[in-house]
Design a protein around this motif. Structure first.
Motif, PDB file in Angstrom:
ATOM      1  N   LEU A 154       0.802  -1.229   0.000  1.00 17.81           N
ATOM      2  CA  LEU A 154       0.000   0.000   0.000  1.00 17.81           C
ATOM      3  C   LEU A 154       0.828   1.269   0.000  1.00 17.81           C
ATOM      4  O   LEU A 154       1.868   1.358   0.639  1.00 17.81           O
ATOM      5  N   GLU A 155       0.293   2.256  -0.707  1.00 19.23           N
ATOM      6  CA  GLU A 155       0.756   3.632  -0.628  1.00 19.23           C
ATOM      7  C   GLU A 155      -0.397   4.411  -0.027  1.00 19.23           C
ATOM      8  O   GLU A 155      -1.558   4.024  -0.170  1.00 19.23           O
ATOM      9  N   VAL A 156      -0.081   5.515   0.619  1.00 14.25           N
ATOM     10  CA  VAL A 156      -1.144   6.349   1.170  1.00 14.25           C
ATOM     11  C   VAL A 156      -1.412   7.482   0.189  1.00 14.25           C
ATOM     12  O   VAL A 156      -0.524   8.247  -0.167  1.00 14.25           O
ATOM     13  N   HIS A 157      -2.639   7.518  -0.279  1.00 17.78           N
ATOM     14  CA  HIS A 157      -3.109   8.414  -1.336  1.00 17.78           C
ATOM     15  C   HIS A 157      -3.801   9.624  -0.731  1.00 17.78           C
ATOM     16  O   HIS A 157      -4.524   9.495   0.257  1.00 17.78           O
ATOM     17  N   HIS A 158      -3.590  10.809  -1.302  1.00  7.40           N
ATOM     18  CA  HIS A 158      -4.342  11.998  -0.912  1.00  7.40           C
ATOM     19  C   HIS A 158      -5.714  11.917  -1.584  1.00  7.40           C
ATOM     20  O   HIS A 158      -5.788  11.910  -2.817  1.00  7.40           O
ATOM     21  N   ILE A 159      -6.784  11.847  -0.810  1.00  3.62           N
ATOM     22  CA  ILE A 159      -8.131  11.803  -1.386  1.00  3.62           C
ATOM     23  C   ILE A 159      -8.337  13.050  -2.239  1.00  3.62           C
ATOM     24  O   ILE A 159      -8.739  12.970  -3.391  1.00  3.62           O
ATOM     25  N   ILE A 160      -8.073  14.199  -1.656  1.00  6.04           N
ATOM     26  CA  ILE A 160      -8.085  15.457  -2.407  1.00  6.04           C
ATOM     27  C   ILE A 160      -6.618  15.824  -2.620  1.00  6.04           C
ATOM     28  O   ILE A 160      -5.885  16.042  -1.653  1.00  6.04           O
ATOM     29  N   PRO A 161      -6.166  15.876  -3.873  1.00  7.02           N
ATOM     30  CA  PRO A 161      -4.758  16.173  -4.128  1.00  7.02           C
ATOM     31  C   PRO A 161      -4.338  17.528  -3.556  1.00  7.02           C
ATOM     32  O   PRO A 161      -5.142  18.453  -3.472  1.00  7.02           O
ATOM     33  N   VAL A 162      -3.083  17.623  -3.194  1.00  8.63           N
ATOM     34  CA  VAL A 162      -2.535  18.876  -2.690  1.00  8.63           C
ATOM     35  C   VAL A 162      -2.748  19.982  -3.726  1.00  8.63           C
ATOM     36  O   VAL A 162      -3.064  21.126  -3.374  1.00  8.63           O
ATOM     37  N   ALA A 163      -2.635  19.640  -4.999  1.00 10.95           N
ATOM     38  CA  ALA A 163      -2.845  20.616  -6.075  1.00 10.95           C
ATOM     39  C   ALA A 163      -4.266  21.173  -6.084  1.00 10.95           C
ATOM     40  O   ALA A 163      -4.518  22.238  -6.640  1.00 10.95           O
ATOM     41  N   HIS A 164      -5.203  20.461  -5.457  1.00  8.51           N
ATOM     42  CA  HIS A 164      -6.600  20.913  -5.381  1.00  8.51           C
ATOM     43  C   HIS A 164      -6.945  21.411  -3.981  1.00  8.51           C
ATOM     44  O   HIS A 164      -8.121  21.514  -3.641  1.00  8.51           O
ATOM     45  N   GLY A 165      -5.937  21.649  -3.151  1.00  7.60           N
ATOM     46  CA  GLY A 165      -6.177  22.165  -1.805  1.00  7.60           C
ATOM     47  C   GLY A 165      -6.210  21.111  -0.719  1.00  7.60           C
ATOM     48  O   GLY A 165      -6.545  21.403   0.426  1.00  7.60           O
ATOM     49  N   GLY A 166      -5.874  19.857  -1.046  1.00  8.75           N
ATOM     50  CA  GLY A 166      -5.854  18.780  -0.060  1.00  8.75           C
ATOM     51  C   GLY A 166      -4.741  18.961   0.960  1.00  8.75           C
ATOM     52  O   GLY A 166      -3.770  19.681   0.714  1.00  8.75           O
ATOM     53  N   THR A 167      -4.879  18.296   2.085  1.00  9.14           N
ATOM     54  CA  THR A 167      -3.925  18.422   3.181  1.00  9.14           C
ATOM     55  C   THR A 167      -3.238  17.086   3.464  1.00  9.14           C
ATOM     56  O   THR A 167      -3.568  16.073   2.859  1.00  9.14           O
ATOM     57  N   ARG A 168      -2.323  17.108   4.427  1.00 12.00           N
ATOM     58  CA  ARG A 168      -1.647  15.892   4.887  1.00 12.00           C
ATOM     59  C   ARG A 168      -2.365  15.293   6.091  1.00 12.00           C
ATOM     60  O   ARG A 168      -1.850  14.400   6.732  1.00 12.00           O
ATOM     61  N   LEU A 183      -8.515  10.292 -11.816  1.00  9.29           N
ATOM     62  CA  LEU A 183      -9.879  10.741 -11.546  1.00  9.29           C
ATOM     63  C   LEU A 183      -9.901  12.080 -10.825  1.00  9.29           C
ATOM     64  O   LEU A 183     -10.667  12.978 -11.165  1.00  9.29           O
ATOM     65  N   ALA A 184      -9.033  12.220  -9.822  1.00 11.55           N
ATOM     66  CA  ALA A 184      -9.001  13.443  -9.028  1.00 11.55           C
ATOM     67  C   ALA A 184      -8.442  14.620  -9.818  1.00 11.55           C
ATOM     68  O   ALA A 184      -9.051  15.697  -9.858  1.00 11.55           O
ATOM     69  N   LEU A 185      -7.288  14.425 -10.433  1.00 13.01           N
ATOM     70  CA  LEU A 185      -6.624  15.544 -11.102  1.00 13.01           C
ATOM     71  C   LEU A 185      -7.291  15.952 -12.410  1.00 13.01           C
ATOM     72  O   LEU A 185      -7.360  17.129 -12.733  1.00 13.01           O
ATOM     73  N   ASN A 186      -7.810  14.989 -13.152  1.00 12.57           N
ATOM     74  CA  ASN A 186      -8.404  15.296 -14.460  1.00 12.57           C
ATOM     75  C   ASN A 186      -9.897  15.598 -14.416  1.00 12.57           C
ATOM     76  O   ASN A 186     -10.394  16.349 -15.245  1.00 12.57           O
ATOM     77  N   TYR A 187     -10.620  14.989 -13.446  1.00 12.26           N
ATOM     78  CA  TYR A 187     -12.075  15.108 -13.453  1.00 12.26           C
ATOM     79  C   TYR A 187     -12.663  15.641 -12.144  1.00 12.26           C
ATOM     80  O   TYR A 187     -13.869  15.823 -12.042  1.00 12.26           O
ATOM     81  N   GLY A 188     -11.828  15.844 -11.133  1.00 12.11           N
ATOM     82  CA  GLY A 188     -12.334  16.335  -9.848  1.00 12.11           C
ATOM     83  C   GLY A 188     -13.187  15.321  -9.111  1.00 12.11           C
ATOM     84  O   GLY A 188     -14.035  15.674  -8.303  1.00 12.11           O
TER      85      GLY A 188
END
Length: 94
Positions: free
Chosen positions: A44-58, A78-83
Motif C-alpha cells: 500500500l501507498e497512502v493516497h491523498h483523497i483530495i490532491p494537494v494541487a486541489h487544496g488537499g492536506t496531509r 480521476l481526481a486531477l483530471n475530473y475532480g
C-alpha cells in the motif's frame, strides 16, 4: 502484512506533501493492509483523497491506502483530471 520489496523513484518537491509515518501506519492498520479500490492485499501507498494541487492536506482525514501501481494511478487521474475524489465513506461528498 508483508514488506514491500519494490521501490519507486520519486521526484522530490521543495516542500513536503507526504503524510507522516504515523499517519501512514495508522491508515494501513485501519485497512488491514487491503487496497481501498480493489480489496487485494497489496503493497500500500497512502493516497491523498483530495490532491494537494486541489487544496488537499496531509491530515489523516485526507488519507486512503491504495495499492501501488494501477489503483493509485486510477485515483490520481480521476481526481486531477475530473475532480472525482474516492473515499471509503459512503455518501461523503467533497
Amino acid at each position: 502484512m508483508g514488506t514491500c520489496t519494490h521501490l519507486m523513484e520519486r521526484r522530490r518537491r521543495p516542500y513536503s506533501v507526504e503524510f507522516t509515518r504515523a499517519t501512514k501506519r495508522q491508515v494501513k492498520k485501519e485497512q488491514g493492509g487491503l487496497c481501498a479500490v480493489c480489496g487485494r492485499a497489496e503493497c500500500l501507498e497512502v493516497h491523498h483523497i483530495i490532491p494537494v494541487a486541489h487544496g488537499g492536506t496531509r491530515d489523516r482525514s485526507n488519507a486512503l491506502g491504495v495499492g501501488k501501481g494501477e489503483c493509485h494511478r486510477l485515483l490520481d487521474r480521476l481526481a486531477l483530471n475530473y475532480g472525482i475524489y474516492f473515499t471509503m465513506e459512503p455518501g461523503k461528498e467533497y
